[in-house]
Scaffold this motif. Sequence first.
Motif, PDB file in Angstrom:
ATOM      1  N   ALA A  34      34.376  71.079  59.254  1.00 36.84           N
ATOM      2  CA  ALA A  34      32.906  70.174  59.720  1.00 36.84           C
ATOM      3  C   ALA A  34      31.840  71.017  59.398  1.00 36.84           C
ATOM      4  CB  ALA A  34      33.013  69.405  61.483  1.00 36.84           C
ATOM      5  N   ASP A  35      32.086  72.037  59.626  1.00 34.76           N
ATOM      6  CA  ASP A  35      30.548  72.774  58.812  1.00 34.76           C
ATOM      7  C   ASP A  35      30.014  72.805  57.781  1.00 34.76           C
ATOM      8  OD1 ASP A  35      29.762  73.499  61.955  1.00 34.76           O
ATOM      9  OD2 ASP A  35      30.704  76.404  61.801  1.00 34.76           O
ATOM     10  N   GLU A  36      31.219  73.226  56.641  1.00 29.54           N
ATOM     11  CA  GLU A  36      31.534  72.711  55.322  1.00 29.54           C
ATOM     12  C   GLU A  36      30.548  71.621  54.463  1.00 29.54           C
ATOM     13  OE1 GLU A  36      34.543  72.485  51.737  1.00 29.54           O
ATOM     14  OE2 GLU A  36      35.082  73.508  53.470  1.00 29.54           O
ATOM     15  N   ILE A  37      31.141  70.292  55.920  1.00 31.65           N
ATOM     16  CA  ILE A  37      31.270  68.608  55.289  1.00 31.65           C
ATOM     17  C   ILE A  37      29.387  68.590  55.786  1.00 31.65           C
ATOM     18  CG2 ILE A  37      31.141  66.232  56.275  1.00 31.65           C
ATOM     19  CD1 ILE A  37      34.537  67.468  56.448  1.00 31.65           C
ATOM     20  N   ALA A  38      28.844  69.183  56.642  1.00 33.32           N
ATOM     21  CA  ALA A  38      27.537  68.960  57.170  1.00 33.32           C
ATOM     22  C   ALA A  38      26.769  69.970  56.492  1.00 33.32           C
ATOM     23  CB  ALA A  38      27.497  70.206  58.341  1.00 33.32           C
ATOM     24  N   THR A  39      27.110  70.869  55.484  1.00 35.70           N
ATOM     25  CA  THR A  39      26.783  71.334  54.489  1.00 35.70           C
ATOM     26  C   THR A  39      26.230  70.768  52.986  1.00 35.70           C
ATOM     27  OG1 THR A  39      26.848  73.553  55.141  1.00 35.70           O
ATOM     28  CG2 THR A  39      26.563  73.135  53.076  1.00 35.70           C
ATOM     29  N   TYR A  40      27.175  70.070  52.521  1.00 41.13           N
ATOM     30  CA  TYR A  40      27.259  69.127  51.600  1.00 41.13           C
ATOM     31  C   TYR A  40      26.339  68.040  52.162  1.00 41.13           C
ATOM     32  CZ  TYR A  40      31.699  71.615  50.013  1.00 41.13           C
ATOM     33  OH  TYR A  40      32.859  72.268  49.535  1.00 41.13           O
ATOM     34  N   ARG A  41      26.435  67.551  53.309  1.00 43.89           N
ATOM     35  CA  ARG A  41      25.262  66.464  53.512  1.00 43.89           C
ATOM     36  C   ARG A  41      23.278  66.808  53.685  1.00 43.89           C
ATOM     37  NH1 ARG A  41      27.403  61.904  55.056  1.00 43.89           N
ATOM     38  NH2 ARG A  41      30.196  62.217  56.651  1.00 43.89           N
ATOM     39  N   ARG A 100      43.615  71.263  51.608  1.00 44.45           N
ATOM     40  CA  ARG A 100      44.351  70.817  52.311  1.00 44.45           C
ATOM     41  C   ARG A 100      45.068  69.685  52.715  1.00 44.45           C
ATOM     42  NH1 ARG A 100      40.849  73.817  56.226  1.00 44.45           N
ATOM     43  NH2 ARG A 100      40.131  74.511  54.612  1.00 44.45           N
ATOM     44  N   GLU A 101      46.522  69.468  53.028  1.00 48.23           N
ATOM     45  CA  GLU A 101      46.682  68.062  53.594  1.00 48.23           C
ATOM     46  C   GLU A 101      46.384  67.607  54.505  1.00 48.23           C
ATOM     47  OE1 GLU A 101      49.958  65.566  52.458  1.00 48.23           O
ATOM     48  OE2 GLU A 101      49.759  68.201  52.224  1.00 48.23           O
ATOM     49  N   GLY A 102      45.911  66.203  53.981  1.00 43.92           N
ATOM     50  CA  GLY A 102      44.616  65.064  55.003  1.00 43.92           C
ATOM     51  C   GLY A 102      43.031  66.263  54.290  1.00 43.92           C
ATOM     52  N   ASP A 103      43.102  65.695  53.256  1.00 44.06           N
ATOM     53  CA  ASP A 103      41.636  67.317  53.274  1.00 44.06           C
ATOM     54  C   ASP A 103      40.737  66.046  53.168  1.00 44.06           C
ATOM     55  OD1 ASP A 103      39.166  68.474  51.995  1.00 44.06           O
ATOM     56  OD2 ASP A 103      40.788  69.565  50.601  1.00 44.06           O
ATOM     57  N   PRO A 104      39.359  65.760  54.241  1.00 42.24           N
ATOM     58  CA  PRO A 104      38.293  64.432  54.204  1.00 42.24           C
ATOM     59  C   PRO A 104      37.294  64.731  53.304  1.00 42.24           C
ATOM     60  CG  PRO A 104      38.298  66.834  55.819  1.00 42.24           C
ATOM     61  CD  PRO A 104      39.480  66.906  55.240  1.00 42.24           C
ATOM     62  N   ARG A 105      37.547  66.374  52.464  1.00 41.76           N
ATOM     63  CA  ARG A 105      36.091  66.463  51.575  1.00 41.76           C
ATOM     64  C   ARG A 105      35.939  65.689  50.153  1.00 41.76           C
ATOM     65  NH1 ARG A 105      36.443  73.026  50.942  1.00 41.76           N
ATOM     66  NH2 ARG A 105      39.119  71.616  51.012  1.00 41.76           N
ATOM     67  N   PRO A 106      37.215  65.485  49.484  1.00 43.22           N
ATOM     68  CA  PRO A 106      37.281  64.502  48.752  1.00 43.22           C
ATOM     69  C   PRO A 106      36.143  62.953  49.134  1.00 43.22           C
ATOM     70  CG  PRO A 106      39.080  65.343  48.565  1.00 43.22           C
ATOM     71  CD  PRO A 106      38.374  65.585  50.226  1.00 43.22           C
ATOM     72  N   GLU A 107      36.673  62.300  50.015  1.00 44.80           N
ATOM     73  CA  GLU A 107      36.208  61.161  50.641  1.00 44.80           C
ATOM     74  C   GLU A 107      34.847  61.381  50.147  1.00 44.80           C
ATOM     75  OE1 GLU A 107      36.715  57.069  53.818  1.00 44.80           O
ATOM     76  OE2 GLU A 107      38.039  59.152  53.234  1.00 44.80           O
ATOM     77  N   ILE A 108      34.336  62.147  51.449  1.00 40.26           N
ATOM     78  CA  ILE A 108      33.285  62.918  51.695  1.00 40.26           C
ATOM     79  C   ILE A 108      31.989  63.473  50.068  1.00 40.26           C
ATOM     80  CG2 ILE A 108      31.538  64.409  53.335  1.00 40.26           C
ATOM     81  CD1 ILE A 108      32.746  62.301  54.652  1.00 40.26           C
ATOM     82  N   LEU A 109      32.091  63.898  49.486  1.00 38.49           N
ATOM     83  CA  LEU A 109      32.294  64.003  48.502  1.00 38.49           C
ATOM     84  C   LEU A 109      31.741  62.611  47.405  1.00 38.49           C
ATOM     85  CD1 LEU A 109      33.496  67.488  47.711  1.00 38.49           C
ATOM     86  CD2 LEU A 109      31.474  67.253  48.296  1.00 38.49           C
ATOM     87  N   ARG A 110      32.754  61.976  47.473  1.00 39.01           N
ATOM     88  CA  ARG A 110      32.692  60.858  46.709  1.00 39.01           C
ATOM     89  C   ARG A 110      31.837  59.264  47.867  1.00 39.01           C
ATOM     90  NH1 ARG A 110      38.450  60.527  46.670  1.00 39.01           N
ATOM     91  NH2 ARG A 110      38.314  58.755  48.366  1.00 39.01           N
ATOM     92  N   SER A 111      31.275  60.022  48.769  1.00 39.83           N
ATOM     93  CA  SER A 111      30.788  58.571  48.820  1.00 39.83           C
ATOM     94  C   SER A 111      29.082  59.107  48.660  1.00 39.83           C
ATOM     95  CB  SER A 111      30.844  58.899  51.265  1.00 39.83           C
ATOM     96  OG  SER A 111      30.301  60.032  51.763  1.00 39.83           O
ATOM     97  N   LEU A 112      29.125  60.786  49.279  1.00 38.31           N
ATOM     98  CA  LEU A 112      27.827  61.048  48.988  1.00 38.31           C
ATOM     99  C   LEU A 112      27.293  61.157  47.274  1.00 38.31           C
ATOM    100  CD1 LEU A 112      28.154  64.518  50.675  1.00 38.31           C
ATOM    101  CD2 LEU A 112      26.985  62.341  51.428  1.00 38.31           C
ATOM    102  N   GLY A 113      28.546  60.616  46.637  1.00 34.96           N
ATOM    103  CA  GLY A 113      27.848  60.473  45.145  1.00 34.96           C
ATOM    104  C   GLY A 113      27.947  62.201  44.800  1.00 34.96           C
ATOM    105  N   LEU A 114      28.450  63.397  45.047  1.00 31.49           N
ATOM    106  CA  LEU A 114      27.988  64.513  45.216  1.00 31.49           C
ATOM    107  C   LEU A 114      29.170  64.969  43.995  1.00 31.49           C
ATOM    108  CD1 LEU A 114      26.314  66.678  45.532  1.00 31.49           C
ATOM    109  CD2 LEU A 114      27.545  67.625  47.045  1.00 31.49           C
ATOM    110  N   PRO A 115      28.240  65.750  42.510  1.00 35.20           N
ATOM    111  CA  PRO A 115      29.472  65.884  41.092  1.00 35.20           C
ATOM    112  C   PRO A 115      30.393  67.300  42.184  1.00 35.20           C
ATOM    113  CG  PRO A 115      27.819  65.200  40.327  1.00 35.20           C
ATOM    114  CD  PRO A 115      27.309  65.203  41.987  1.00 35.20           C
TER     115      PRO A 115
END
Length: 341
Positions: A111-118, A135-150
Amino acid sequence: MSRAKRVTIADIARQAGVSPGAVSFALNGRPGVSEETRRRILAIADEHEWRPSSTARALVGARAGVVGFAVNRPARTLGAEAFFTDLIAGAQSSLAEHRMGLQLVVVQSIADEIATYRRWRSANQVDGVIVLDPREGDPRPEILRSLGLPAVVIGGRPSSDEDPATIWLDDAQAAETVFGYIAGLGHRRVVYISGPEEYEHARLRSEVLTAMADRDVVGETIATDYSPIEVSSVMRSLLSRRERPTAVVFDNDTMAIAGLRVTQEMGVSVPGEISLASFDDSVVTGLMHPSITCLTRDTFGLGEQAAAFLLEQIDAAEILPDRTGPRPALTVRESTGRPKA
């Protein structure tokens, strides 16, 4: 009703007791301020929900000149792992050639990692990110796509068409190399001491060990938090069993060294009574007595490749095809041998 006054860089500087220039360096991930000062400034900015104005964003929107790397590992173990030292050094070496900076942040959870990306994206602090430990069920790819962050992901399976580009590390083949060698020596009771079980590389390695049942190998996986304290506790428990394993394989070199120290503490000879091996190598593992058998990978080269690949991805109009990382090789040393008859 009057609208609340927008917090400015000058306001943050006054509250932090630093110059506006120092605040700018901290908010944009530039060198020039200490880590303590940077953390204090970022905390104040988060408290006030500071975001760059649209005018400022337009002025700096082209490039930040910085790549982000948020590492979700216990801070106390990070500096001790040669993998991270070499990976970061390789990435910085590649980025320096392009006059790019690297902003490294240690986070405590996904969660902290995703908040850092935001935060990085909203403040235009980084142009892209290096992502570790899929990891299995990793939420980060979808978050990065939504942010448009390479992004470029290190490790795991090849990505799907919509996921960030991946530098693929064939952990299944790596596990076949290590566990296959251990089985080839004649070991039939093998324990794998891994990091957190949700990490994809740990799961893949565990699956390979389980599949060794067709070679009459009884495999067991024990997950830890990577810390030498927990690894030592697990190792003492293993060596206290009536029927000990004849071989133990560790996720990294620091864990293997901790395990070796416990065998010495308990008077268990290596490799006479138990063999030890590691999925990561370092200079220290070769200097230990006995020296430790390891899977050796060009981690510095992996860092260089990841950074260079990310810079290409930042410039690309679409997600680039995956690439394969440096191929590891088994370095056999004194800590492995045939089990007692």
